[in-house]
Design an enzyme around this catalytic site. Structure first.
Site, PDB file in Angstrom:
ATOM      1  N   GLU A 132       5.003   6.377 -18.435  1.00  0.00           N
ATOM      2  CA  GLU A 132       5.703   7.673 -18.444  1.00  0.00           C
ATOM      3  C   GLU A 132       6.746   7.675 -17.317  1.00  0.00           C
TER       4      GLU A 132
ATOM      5  N   GLY B 241     -12.017  -8.650 -36.286  1.00  0.00           N
ATOM      6  CA  GLY B 241     -13.102  -7.833 -36.837  1.00  0.00           C
ATOM      7  C   GLY B 241     -14.208  -7.635 -35.801  1.00  0.00           C
TER       8      GLY B 241
ATOM      9  N   PRO C 188      -5.009   8.640  -2.804  1.00  0.00           N
ATOM     10  CA  PRO C 188      -5.839   9.385  -3.764  1.00  0.00           C
ATOM     11  C   PRO C 188      -5.075  10.557  -4.395  1.00  0.00           C
TER      12      PRO C 188
ATOM     13  N   ILE D  92      -5.527  -0.522  -3.859  1.00  0.00           N
ATOM     14  CA  ILE D  92      -4.663  -1.577  -3.322  1.00  0.00           C
ATOM     15  C   ILE D  92      -5.088  -2.971  -3.791  1.00  0.00           C
ATOM     16  N   THR D  93      -4.209  -3.577  -4.586  1.00  0.00           N
ATOM     17  CA  THR D  93      -4.435  -4.932  -5.106  1.00  0.00           C
ATOM     18  C   THR D  93      -4.433  -5.920  -3.938  1.00  0.00           C
TER      19      THR D  93
ATOM     20  N   GLU E 168       2.188  -0.159 -11.116  1.00  0.00           N
ATOM     21  CA  GLU E 168       3.612  -0.323 -10.731  1.00  0.00           C
ATOM     22  C   GLU E 168       4.485   0.731 -11.421  1.00  0.00           C
ATOM     23  N   GLY E 169       3.940   1.937 -11.509  1.00  0.00           N
ATOM     24  CA  GLY E 169       4.608   3.035 -12.184  1.00  0.00           C
ATOM     25  C   GLY E 169       4.130   3.090 -13.619  1.00  0.00           C
TER      26      GLY E 169
ATOM     27  N   ALA F 282       0.832  -1.209   0.000  1.00  0.00           N
ATOM     28  CA  ALA F 282       0.000   0.000   0.000  1.00  0.00           C
ATOM     29  C   ALA F 282       0.862   1.253   0.000  1.00  0.00           C
TER      30      ALA F 282
ATOM     31  N   GLN G  43      -1.914  -9.968 -47.063  1.00  0.00           N
ATOM     32  CA  GLN G  43      -0.691  -9.411 -46.479  1.00  0.00           C
ATOM     33  C   GLN G  43      -0.975  -8.421 -45.345  1.00  0.00           C
TER      34      GLN G  43
HETATM   35  N1  CAA Z   1      15.232   2.023  -7.862  1.00  0.00           N
HETATM   36  C1  CAA Z   1      16.072   2.420  -6.872  1.00  0.00           C
HETATM   37  N2  CAA Z   1      16.113   3.683  -6.434  1.00  0.00           N
HETATM   38  C2  CAA Z   1      15.299   4.569  -7.028  1.00  0.00           C
HETATM   39  C3  CAA Z   1      14.401   4.224  -8.064  1.00  0.00           C
HETATM   40  C4  CAA Z   1      14.397   2.883  -8.483  1.00  0.00           C
HETATM   41  N3  CAA Z   1      13.573   2.438  -9.452  1.00  0.00           N
HETATM   42  N4  CAA Z   1      13.699   5.311  -8.448  1.00  0.00           N
HETATM   43  C5  CAA Z   1      14.156   6.328  -7.678  1.00  0.00           C
HETATM   44  N5  CAA Z   1      15.112   5.867  -6.831  1.00  0.00           N
HETATM   45  C6  CAA Z   1      15.891   6.632  -5.847  1.00  0.00           C
HETATM   46  C7  CAA Z   1      16.711   7.722  -6.533  1.00  0.00           C
HETATM   47  O1  CAA Z   1      17.954   7.207  -6.996  1.00  0.00           O
HETATM   48  C8  CAA Z   1      16.904   8.720  -5.415  1.00  0.00           C
HETATM   49  O2  CAA Z   1      17.938   8.290  -4.547  1.00  0.00           O
HETATM   50  P1  CAA Z   1      18.849   9.359  -3.734  1.00  0.00           P
HETATM   51  O3  CAA Z   1      17.911  10.043  -2.796  1.00  0.00           O
HETATM   52  O4  CAA Z   1      19.850   8.508  -3.048  1.00  0.00           O
HETATM   53  O5  CAA Z   1      19.415  10.282  -4.758  1.00  0.00           O
HETATM   54  C9  CAA Z   1      15.587   8.628  -4.654  1.00  0.00           C
HETATM   55  O6  CAA Z   1      15.011   7.340  -4.989  1.00  0.00           O
HETATM   56  C10 CAA Z   1      14.605   9.709  -5.060  1.00  0.00           C
HETATM   57  O7  CAA Z   1      14.521   9.693  -6.483  1.00  0.00           O
HETATM   58  P2  CAA Z   1      13.916  10.896  -7.309  1.00  0.00           P
HETATM   59  O8  CAA Z   1      14.556  12.179  -6.837  1.00  0.00           O
HETATM   60  O9  CAA Z   1      13.975  10.554  -8.754  1.00  0.00           O
HETATM   61  O10 CAA Z   1      12.433  10.854  -6.730  1.00  0.00           O
HETATM   62  P3  CAA Z   1      11.122  11.502  -7.272  1.00  0.00           P
HETATM   63  O11 CAA Z   1      10.282  11.752  -6.082  1.00  0.00           O
HETATM   64  O12 CAA Z   1      11.412  12.626  -8.186  1.00  0.00           O
HETATM   65  O13 CAA Z   1      10.404  10.368  -8.181  1.00  0.00           O
HETATM   66  C11 CAA Z   1       9.824   8.225  -9.093  1.00  0.00           C
HETATM   67  C12 CAA Z   1      10.809   9.064  -8.269  1.00  0.00           C
HETATM   68  C13 CAA Z   1      10.673   7.342  -9.988  1.00  0.00           C
HETATM   69  C14 CAA Z   1       8.895   9.029  -9.975  1.00  0.00           C
HETATM   70  C15 CAA Z   1       9.029   7.407  -8.062  1.00  0.00           C
HETATM   71  O14 CAA Z   1       8.239   8.237  -7.265  1.00  0.00           O
HETATM   72  C16 CAA Z   1       8.176   6.331  -8.693  1.00  0.00           C
HETATM   73  O15 CAA Z   1       8.673   5.257  -9.033  1.00  0.00           O
HETATM   74  N6  CAA Z   1       6.838   6.578  -8.844  1.00  0.00           N
HETATM   75  C17 CAA Z   1       5.917   5.559  -9.298  1.00  0.00           C
HETATM   76  C18 CAA Z   1       5.227   4.914  -8.126  1.00  0.00           C
HETATM   77  C19 CAA Z   1       4.885   3.498  -8.376  1.00  0.00           C
HETATM   78  O16 CAA Z   1       5.558   2.759  -9.083  1.00  0.00           O
HETATM   79  N7  CAA Z   1       3.846   3.044  -7.717  1.00  0.00           N
HETATM   80  C20 CAA Z   1       3.457   1.671  -7.796  1.00  0.00           C
HETATM   81  C21 CAA Z   1       2.540   1.310  -6.661  1.00  0.00           C
HETATM   82  S1  CAA Z   1       2.373  -0.450  -6.457  1.00  0.00           S
HETATM   83  C22 CAA Z   1       1.429  -0.991  -7.691  1.00  0.00           C
HETATM   84  O17 CAA Z   1       1.093  -0.257  -8.557  1.00  0.00           O
HETATM   85  C23 CAA Z   1       1.062  -2.450  -7.651  1.00  0.00           C
HETATM   86  C24 CAA Z   1       0.167  -2.808  -8.766  1.00  0.00           C
HETATM   87  O18 CAA Z   1      -0.367  -2.029  -9.397  1.00  0.00           O
HETATM   88  C25 CAA Z   1      -0.101  -4.152  -9.139  1.00  0.00           C
HETATM   89  P1  FAD Z   2      -1.175  10.023 -11.778  1.00  0.00           P
HETATM   90  O1  FAD Z   2       0.095   9.920 -11.053  1.00  0.00           O
HETATM   91  O2  FAD Z   2      -2.131  11.080 -11.372  1.00  0.00           O
HETATM   92  O3  FAD Z   2      -0.855  10.194 -13.313  1.00  0.00           O
HETATM   93  C1  FAD Z   2      -1.814  10.650 -14.278  1.00  0.00           C
HETATM   94  C2  FAD Z   2      -1.114  10.728 -15.640  1.00  0.00           C
HETATM   95  O4  FAD Z   2      -0.051  11.704 -15.573  1.00  0.00           O
HETATM   96  C3  FAD Z   2      -0.465   9.420 -16.053  1.00  0.00           C
HETATM   97  O5  FAD Z   2      -0.543   9.244 -17.435  1.00  0.00           O
HETATM   98  C4  FAD Z   2       0.994   9.620 -15.662  1.00  0.00           C
HETATM   99  O6  FAD Z   2       1.893   8.819 -16.377  1.00  0.00           O
HETATM  100  C5  FAD Z   2       1.167  11.084 -15.962  1.00  0.00           C
HETATM  101  N1  FAD Z   2       2.271  11.678 -15.187  1.00  0.00           N
HETATM  102  C6  FAD Z   2       2.342  11.859 -13.836  1.00  0.00           C
HETATM  103  N2  FAD Z   2       3.522  12.400 -13.488  1.00  0.00           N
HETATM  104  C7  FAD Z   2       4.227  12.554 -14.652  1.00  0.00           C
HETATM  105  C8  FAD Z   2       5.522  13.064 -14.969  1.00  0.00           C
HETATM  106  N3  FAD Z   2       6.353  13.501 -14.014  1.00  0.00           N
HETATM  107  N4  FAD Z   2       5.896  13.094 -16.263  1.00  0.00           N
HETATM  108  C9  FAD Z   2       5.061  12.618 -17.234  1.00  0.00           C
HETATM  109  N5  FAD Z   2       3.823  12.133 -16.999  1.00  0.00           N
HETATM  110  C10 FAD Z   2       3.420  12.104 -15.730  1.00  0.00           C
HETATM  111  N6  FAD Z   2      -0.812   1.122  -5.899  1.00  0.00           N
HETATM  112  C11 FAD Z   2      -0.315   0.545  -4.775  1.00  0.00           C
HETATM  113  O7  FAD Z   2       0.348   1.205  -3.972  1.00  0.00           O
HETATM  114  N7  FAD Z   2      -0.540  -0.763  -4.509  1.00  0.00           N
HETATM  115  C12 FAD Z   2      -1.253  -1.559  -5.342  1.00  0.00           C
HETATM  116  O8  FAD Z   2      -1.415  -2.749  -5.045  1.00  0.00           O
HETATM  117  C13 FAD Z   2      -1.810  -0.984  -6.526  1.00  0.00           C
HETATM  118  N8  FAD Z   2      -2.578  -1.729  -7.356  1.00  0.00           N
HETATM  119  C14 FAD Z   2      -3.209  -1.112  -8.415  1.00  0.00           C
HETATM  120  C15 FAD Z   2      -4.139  -1.839  -9.187  1.00  0.00           C
HETATM  121  C16 FAD Z   2      -4.829  -1.211 -10.206  1.00  0.00           C
HETATM  122  C17 FAD Z   2      -5.848  -1.987 -10.990  1.00  0.00           C
HETATM  123  C18 FAD Z   2      -4.576   0.160 -10.503  1.00  0.00           C
HETATM  124  C19 FAD Z   2      -5.317   0.854 -11.612  1.00  0.00           C
HETATM  125  C20 FAD Z   2      -3.649   0.858  -9.771  1.00  0.00           C
HETATM  126  C21 FAD Z   2      -2.969   0.232  -8.719  1.00  0.00           C
HETATM  127  N9  FAD Z   2      -2.081   0.958  -7.903  1.00  0.00           N
HETATM  128  C22 FAD Z   2      -1.554   0.382  -6.768  1.00  0.00           C
HETATM  129  C23 FAD Z   2      -1.838   2.376  -8.152  1.00  0.00           C
HETATM  130  C24 FAD Z   2      -0.934   2.635  -9.343  1.00  0.00           C
HETATM  131  O9  FAD Z   2       0.389   2.344  -9.032  1.00  0.00           O
HETATM  132  C25 FAD Z   2      -1.142   4.104  -9.749  1.00  0.00           C
HETATM  133  O10 FAD Z   2      -2.413   4.171 -10.369  1.00  0.00           O
HETATM  134  C26 FAD Z   2      -0.052   4.603 -10.673  1.00  0.00           C
HETATM  135  O11 FAD Z   2       1.186   4.651 -10.010  1.00  0.00           O
HETATM  136  C27 FAD Z   2      -0.399   5.969 -11.259  1.00  0.00           C
HETATM  137  O12 FAD Z   2      -0.845   6.862 -10.277  1.00  0.00           O
HETATM  138  P2  FAD Z   2      -2.214   7.699 -10.508  1.00  0.00           P
HETATM  139  O13 FAD Z   2      -3.241   6.733 -10.890  1.00  0.00           O
HETATM  140  O14 FAD Z   2      -2.428   8.550  -9.322  1.00  0.00           O
HETATM  141  O15 FAD Z   2      -1.918   8.602 -11.770  1.00  0.00           O
END
Ligand code: CAA
Ligand code: FAD
Length: 379
Positions: free
Chosen positions: A367, A339, A128, A157-158, A363-364, A124, A279
């Site tokens: 973008e 189709g 929002p 949250i999955t 999972e990010g 988690a 083709q």
């Molecule tokens: N691996 C290791 N370290 C990392 C990293 C990575 N992938 N990405 C960033 N970091 C480190 C940086 O190297 C930096 O380290 P230092 O402080 O030592 O310099 C630190 O983290 C901060 O990095 P940034 O300054 O780049 O941080 P930021 O706040 O500008 O943004 C981000 C970083 C890459 C955008 C990060 O916020 C991110 O990955 N956002 C996406 C969130 C995400 O993936 N959510 C998934 C939720 S779970 C889920 O979604 C499950 C599901 O659906 C099924």
């Molecule tokens: P936002 O961050 O608001 O982004 C909106 C748009 O703006 C996107 O196109 C994005 O790429 C773009 N954007 C944002 N910032 C930038 C930037 N700096 N540069 C360029 N473009 C940008 N989260 C968990 O923690 N745990 C889970 O188990 C989990 N499961 C999920 C399951 C499902 C089905 C879904 C839909 C989501 C899940 N998430 C989970 C959340 C998921 O990780 C987020 O939806 C995702 O990280 C994007 O966040 P957001 O939806 O708030 O979009």
């Protein structure tokens, strides 16, 4: 990288394919129709050792390499992407953070139950108001004697509601940008912790996605994961491994969509011949197959790096981005090959299309993967 599978990997792939074709396939229609969480299948995956594939035997896991785990997710997702993400989240972001950052006591308490499937895990981070910008979370954890008091809410949250343990990220220091976030293990049923109604999604039916709420939720200090302030690092390093799981889920969708389109192109006749002999359709299939192969190479390379204990952030981001974009393209093209029939529920390609979309988002978003990759390039 060795591209031929080891005996262990071959056995895993074969065993999971059989389970997916024989057991999971039967449940898909029900999951689609009811959006009901597939508890029985998750229980069976536990029995087969699939809930702890890369977890060491000493904690009750199967102690196989990361590639075996990735192959299992791909095989399951080929039949049900919803079950694929249940397994991926449970293992790579639900269990691994405890394995990599937990104390010995936390590992002994939670991992055997998670690895056997007795417990289901969740992660988690998102809120929002904080998705991509995960450092801006607002959930707080304030130390009060031997406890932390959690307040705030989580989104998307999955495994929400079904999971027994949640890795929850909260702010312990609002003044620190780098060290402000900490991670906690929160058990289902903890007073002050509630799971809200699940989202109604366009795809992934059967996989729960719920908001969570924390209202003066007291968590023992013993459930702090890692050091205070280490939360962002814990989140990022486990998301790296998790993203390879989403790449594998995408591969499963690619394979299923390509197979369906190929078979249909051979059977469906228009203008007196199979459409695959035109083709315009044949070239589509060629492009789809090439994307799928390239996505496999990136994904297996990333999995191999994890197995060898090497840094994987960049390759994981590339694999997740490319495999999920490929899944969306291949599913879209497969629907086009079908189709009008592709637009109906009579064939599974509309499900592949709906399920593929989310792999580009969670999972990010892709973008965000491009930010990770370009930061690595330009650093
Ligand atoms: N691996 C290791 N370290 C990392 C990293 C990575 N992938 N990405 C960033 N970091 C480190 C940086 O190297 C930096 O380290 P230092 O402080 O030592 O310099 C630190 O983290 C901060 O990095 P940034 O300054 O780049 O941080 P930021 O706040 O500008 O943004 C981000 C970083 C890459 C955008 C990060 O916020 C991110 O990955 N956002 C996406 C969130 C995400 O993936 N959510 C998934 C939720 S779970 C889920 O979604 C499950 C599901 O659906 C099924
Ligand atoms: P936002 O961050 O608001 O982004 C909106 C748009 O703006 C996107 O196109 C994005 O790429 C773009 N954007 C944002 N910032 C930038 C930037 N700096 N540069 C360029 N473009 C940008 N989260 C968990 O923690 N745990 C889970 O188990 C989990 N499961 C999920 C399951 C499902 C089905 C879904 C839909 C989501 C899940 N998430 C989970 C959340 C998921 O990780 C987020 O939806 C995702 O990280 C994007 O966040 P957001 O939806 O708030 O979009």
């Amino acid at each position: 990288m060795n591209l031929s599978w080891t005996d262990e990997q071959k056995i895993m792939k074969k065993m999971v394919r059989k389970f997916a074709d024989e057991r999971v396939a039967k449940a898909v229609e029900h999951m689609e129709r009811t959006d009901e969480f597939p508890r029985e299948l998750v229980r069976e995956m536990g029995e087969k050792g699939l809930m702890g594939i890369p977890i060491p035997e000493k904690y009750g896991g199967s102690e196989m390499d990361y590639t075996s785990y990735i192959l299992a997710i791909q095989e399951i997702s080929r039949v049900s992407a919803a079950l694929g993400v249940i397994l991926s989240v449970h293992t790579s972001v639900g269990t691994n953070p405890i394995l990599y950052f937990g104390t010995e006591e936390q590992k002994q308490t939670y991992i055997p139950k998670l690895a056997s499937g007795e417990f289901l895990g969740a992660f988690a981070l998102s809120e929002p108001g904080a998705g991509s910008d995960s450092r801006s979370i607002r959930t707080t954890a304030k130390l009060d004697g031997d406890h932390y008091i959690l307040n705030g809410s989580k989104a998307w949250i999955t495994n929400g509601g079904e999971a027994d343990t949640y890795i929850v990220f909260a702010k312990t220091d609002s003044t620190s940008i780098k060290k402000g976030i900490s991670a906690f293990i929160v058990e289902k049923g903890t007073p002050g912790f509630s799971v809200l109604s699940k989202e109604r999604k366009m795809g992934l039916h059967g996989s729960n996605t719920t908001p969570l709420s924390f209202e003066d939720c007291r968590i023992s200090k013993q459930n702090l994961l890692g050091e205070e302030g280490e939360g962002f690092k814990i989140a990022m390093s486990n998301l790296n491994k998790g993203r390879i799981g989403i790449a594998a889920q995408s591969l499963g969708i690619c394979e299923a969509a390509l197979e369906a389109a190929k078979n249909y192109a051979k059977e469906r006749k228009q203008f007196g011949k199979p459409i695959g002999e035109m083709q315009g359709i044949a070239f589509k299939l060629a492009d789809m197959a090439t994307k799928y192969e390239a996505a496999k190479l990136l994904t297996y390379q990333a999995a191999d790096l994890v197995s060898r204990g090497l840094p994987v952030g960049n390759q994981a981001a590339m694999a997740k981005m490319f495999a999920s974009d490929s899944a969306m393209t291949i599913a879209t093209e497969a629907l086009q090959v079908f189709g009008g029939y592709g637009y109906t529920e009579e064939y599974p390609v509309e499900r592949f299309f709906r399920d593929a979309k989310v792999t580009q988002i969670y999972e990010g978003t892709n973008e965000i993967q491009r930010i990770v990759i370009s930061n690595n390039l330009l650093r």
